[in-house]
Design a protein around this motif. Structure first.
Motif, short mmCIF file in Angstrom:
data_model
loop_
_atom_site.label_atom_id
_atom_site.label_comp_id
_atom_site.label_asym_id
_atom_site.label_seq_id
_atom_site.Cartn_x
_atom_site.Cartn_y
_atom_site.Cartn_z
N THR A 134 -2.82 -1.35 -4.44
CA THR A 134 -3.98 -0.54 -4.76
C THR A 134 -3.96 -0.14 -6.23
O THR A 134 -2.90 -0.07 -6.85
CB THR A 134 -4.00 0.74 -3.92
OG1 THR A 134 -2.99 1.63 -4.39
CG2 THR A 134 -3.74 0.45 -2.45
N SER A 135 -5.13 0.14 -6.78
CA SER A 135 -5.19 0.59 -8.17
C SER A 135 -4.36 1.85 -8.37
O SER A 135 -3.75 2.06 -9.43
CB SER A 135 -6.64 0.85 -8.57
OG SER A 135 -7.40 -0.34 -8.49
N GLU A 136 -4.32 2.69 -7.34
CA GLU A 136 -3.58 3.95 -7.41
C GLU A 136 -2.10 3.73 -7.66
O GLU A 136 -1.45 4.51 -8.38
CB GLU A 136 -3.77 4.70 -6.09
CG GLU A 136 -3.01 6.02 -5.98
CD GLU A 136 -3.16 6.64 -4.59
OE1 GLU A 136 -2.61 7.75 -4.41
OE2 GLU A 136 -3.80 6.03 -3.71
N LYS A 157 0.83 -1.20 0.00
CA LYS A 157 0.00 0.00 0.00
C LYS A 157 0.88 1.26 0.00
O LYS A 157 0.63 2.22 0.72
CB LYS A 157 -0.94 0.00 1.21
CG LYS A 157 -2.10 0.98 1.06
CD LYS A 157 -2.84 1.19 2.36
CE LYS A 157 -3.80 2.37 2.24
NZ LYS A 157 -4.45 2.70 3.50
N ASP A 162 -9.32 -1.71 -6.38
CA ASP A 162 -9.99 -0.50 -5.91
C ASP A 162 -10.44 -0.74 -4.47
O ASP A 162 -10.59 -1.87 -4.03
CB ASP A 162 -11.21 -0.18 -6.77
CG ASP A 162 -10.82 0.18 -8.20
OD1 ASP A 162 -9.72 0.70 -8.41
OD2 ASP A 162 -11.63 -0.12 -9.11
N ARG A 163 -10.68 0.38 -3.72
CA ARG A 163 -11.16 0.29 -2.33
C ARG A 163 -10.33 -0.72 -1.55
O ARG A 163 -10.84 -1.59 -0.83
CB ARG A 163 -12.65 -0.07 -2.28
CG ARG A 163 -13.54 0.86 -3.09
CD ARG A 163 -15.00 0.47 -2.99
NE ARG A 163 -15.21 -0.95 -3.23
CZ ARG A 163 -15.23 -1.53 -4.44
NH1 ARG A 163 -15.08 -0.79 -5.52
NH2 ARG A 163 -15.41 -2.84 -4.55
N TYR A 164 -9.03 -0.59 -1.67
CA TYR A 164 -8.07 -1.60 -1.19
C TYR A 164 -8.26 -1.92 0.30
O TYR A 164 -8.23 -3.09 0.69
CB TYR A 164 -6.66 -1.08 -1.45
CG TYR A 164 -5.54 -1.94 -0.91
CD1 TYR A 164 -5.02 -2.98 -1.67
CD2 TYR A 164 -5.00 -1.70 0.35
CE1 TYR A 164 -3.99 -3.76 -1.18
CE2 TYR A 164 -3.97 -2.48 0.84
CZ TYR A 164 -3.47 -3.51 0.07
OH TYR A 164 -2.44 -4.28 0.56
N ASP A 165 -8.47 -0.91 1.12
CA ASP A 165 -8.52 -1.13 2.58
C ASP A 165 -9.65 -2.06 2.99
O ASP A 165 -9.51 -2.83 3.94
CB ASP A 165 -8.67 0.20 3.33
CG ASP A 165 -7.37 0.99 3.34
OD1 ASP A 165 -6.40 0.58 2.67
OD2 ASP A 165 -7.34 2.04 4.03
N THR A 166 -10.79 -1.97 2.29
CA THR A 166 -11.98 -2.70 2.71
C THR A 166 -12.43 -3.77 1.72
O THR A 166 -13.38 -4.51 2.01
CB THR A 166 -13.15 -1.72 2.94
OG1 THR A 166 -13.37 -0.97 1.73
CG2 THR A 166 -12.84 -0.76 4.08
N ASN A 167 -11.77 -3.88 0.58
CA ASN A 167 -12.15 -4.84 -0.45
C ASN A 167 -11.67 -6.24 -0.05
O ASN A 167 -10.48 -6.52 -0.02
CB ASN A 167 -11.54 -4.43 -1.79
CG ASN A 167 -12.04 -5.27 -2.94
OD1 ASN A 167 -12.55 -6.38 -2.76
ND2 ASN A 167 -11.88 -4.75 -4.16
N GLN A 168 -12.61 -7.13 0.27
CA GLN A 168 -12.22 -8.45 0.77
C GLN A 168 -11.73 -9.39 -0.32
O GLN A 168 -11.23 -10.49 -0.03
CB GLN A 168 -13.39 -9.08 1.54
CG GLN A 168 -13.72 -8.28 2.80
CD GLN A 168 -14.85 -8.88 3.59
OE1 GLN A 168 -14.66 -9.89 4.27
NE2 GLN A 168 -16.02 -8.29 3.49
#
Length: 405
Positions: free
Chosen positions: A33-35, A9, A50-56
């Motif tokens: 992350t996509s970023e 990350k 995407d939405r790396y922190d919460t994407n299971q």
């Protein structure tokens, strides 16, 4: 060929895992992350979300990759990845930090439960289960109190409650999830950063904040400056950090970032500790000041590679983080104009981008590593660079088509 799974990350420029592992025979399998995906795109095994922190799906993919490549270790340096990496190691029987340890370094209540009867002073605290808990705690301890999420970093979501009106305002706002309440501790905040390898503390050093870690709330800068061994607080802070690590289920390999207060009556009080490198420009400052890349050395320790830590080198250096203002960034200072004391710079935004002020202490618009002939010289240079940045950047209101904010 050997493989290690990396939760990445961070941008490749900050954590070039492939370059660090070059020649070792170990290939990083990267989940990111996509970023930051483009920076790692030259590597053979990269998976971005995407939405790396919460994407299971991050966890699902990491488990599949770990099995597919029979990874020998899992590396994760970001706060959001500490627990997910620990659970994966535990599931696969891999060495390193497991879940109980990760929670002790991530959940502020679990953390303080471990430390409450230990040798380091811990402020009175309680898990905030409901408004009734807050009212009961205030009745017992009085104001001010601090309410903060149990597992966020960088002072995100922390609220200082100084009277009943402020408590009412907090209670009237949407519920923030699992939080803790603790007594407010006045004083100067310090941090201690270091590295554990092979179960031993191989590097440890205390630092002081210029401004403080809540400065982002007023869109003000925060800086970090190493203490000299001659400073009367140096040994106290190092001893406290070692004591905290001894009380916690510290993993055999980890970086750590601990925070303490020194109160007006000269008490040393624990704030919190994380099993990761410090945020902002702390790692870059440590690299310039001590010649030690904490992230790289931590990776080597997780991979069982020989350490290159040399604790004999030191040159005065400090870190400066400047948060964005509210508005659209119209102009950034150029490198050609910057003061000669700047050793490294990092921008996380671009001209034309709209910002909404500081979000958390570890996030910034502009970061600098600054040096000098002494700690006092570095402190003066940090203030000088902050002033120079302010004078040479330009903002406009988000709703405006021109002018200066």
């Amino acid at each position: 060929m050997r493989h290690i799974l990396v939760f990445a990350k961070t941008p490749h420029a900050k954590t070039p895992y492939d370059r660090w592992l070059a020649g070792s025979g170990i290939v990083p399998v990267v989940v990111t992350t996509s970023e930051y995906a483009e920076g790692y795109s030259h590597l053979p095994h990269v998976h971005a979300f995407d939405r790396y922190d919460t994407n299971q799906l991050v966890e699902k993919t990491a488990l599949r990759l770990a099995r597919e490549f029979a990874v020998e270790a899992v590396f994760a340096r970001a706060e959001a990845d500490v627990v997910r990496a620990a659970r994966l190691r535990e599931l696969l029987g891999l060495p390193g930090q497991h879940t109980a340890s990760a929670l002790a370094f991530r959940d502020k209540v679990v953390m303080k439960d471990h430390l409450a009867s230990g040798p380091v002073d811990v402020p009175a605290y309680r898990l905030l289960e409901s408004a009734y808990t807050a009212l009961d705690f205030v009745a017992e301890h009085g104001y001010p109190v601090v309410i903060k999420p149990v597992s966020e970093s960088g002072s995100l979501g922390a609220a200082v409650i100084r009277d009943e009106a402020e408590l009412d305002a907090y209670l009237a706002s949407p519920w923030q999830g699992t939080s803790e309440i603790e007594v407010f501790v006045p004083g100067q905040m310090y941090h201690v950063d270091g590295l554990v390898a092979g179960g031993e503390v191989v590097f440890v050093h205390p630092f002081r904040y210029l401004n403080d870690c809540l400065s982002f709330r007023s869109n003000d800068w925060v800086a970090n400056l190493p203490l000299t061994p001659q400073d009367p607080l140096y040994d106290r802070l190092v001893k406290a950090a070692r004591a905290v690590l001894a009380e916690l289920p510290t993993p055999p390999q980890t970086a750590f970032h601990a925070e303490f207060w020194i109160t007006p009556d000269d008490r040393l009080v624990f704030c919190e500790i994380a099993s990761r490198t410090g945020g902002g420009m702390i790692s870059a400052m440590v690299r310039h000041a001590f010649g030690i890349d904490l992230d790289k050395e931590w990776l080597y320790a997780e991979c069982g590679l020989p350490s290159t830590v040399d604790t004999s080198r030191y040159r005065p250096a400090g870190a400066l983080c400047i948060p964005p203002r509210n508005g659209v960034l119209e102009q950034l200072p150029t490198a050609a104009e910057q003061p000669g004391c700047v050793r490294e710079e990092m921008f996380t935004g671009a001209v034309g981008q709209e910002f909404h002020g500081g979000v958390k202490s570890g996030l910034f618009l502009a970061g600098y590593v600054v040096d000098g002939d002494s700690e006092e010289d570095v402190a003066a240079n940090l203030e000088r660079v902050a002033g120079w940045f302010s004078d040479n950047s330009r903002w406009r209101p988000a709703h405006s088509s021109g002018g200066i904010a």
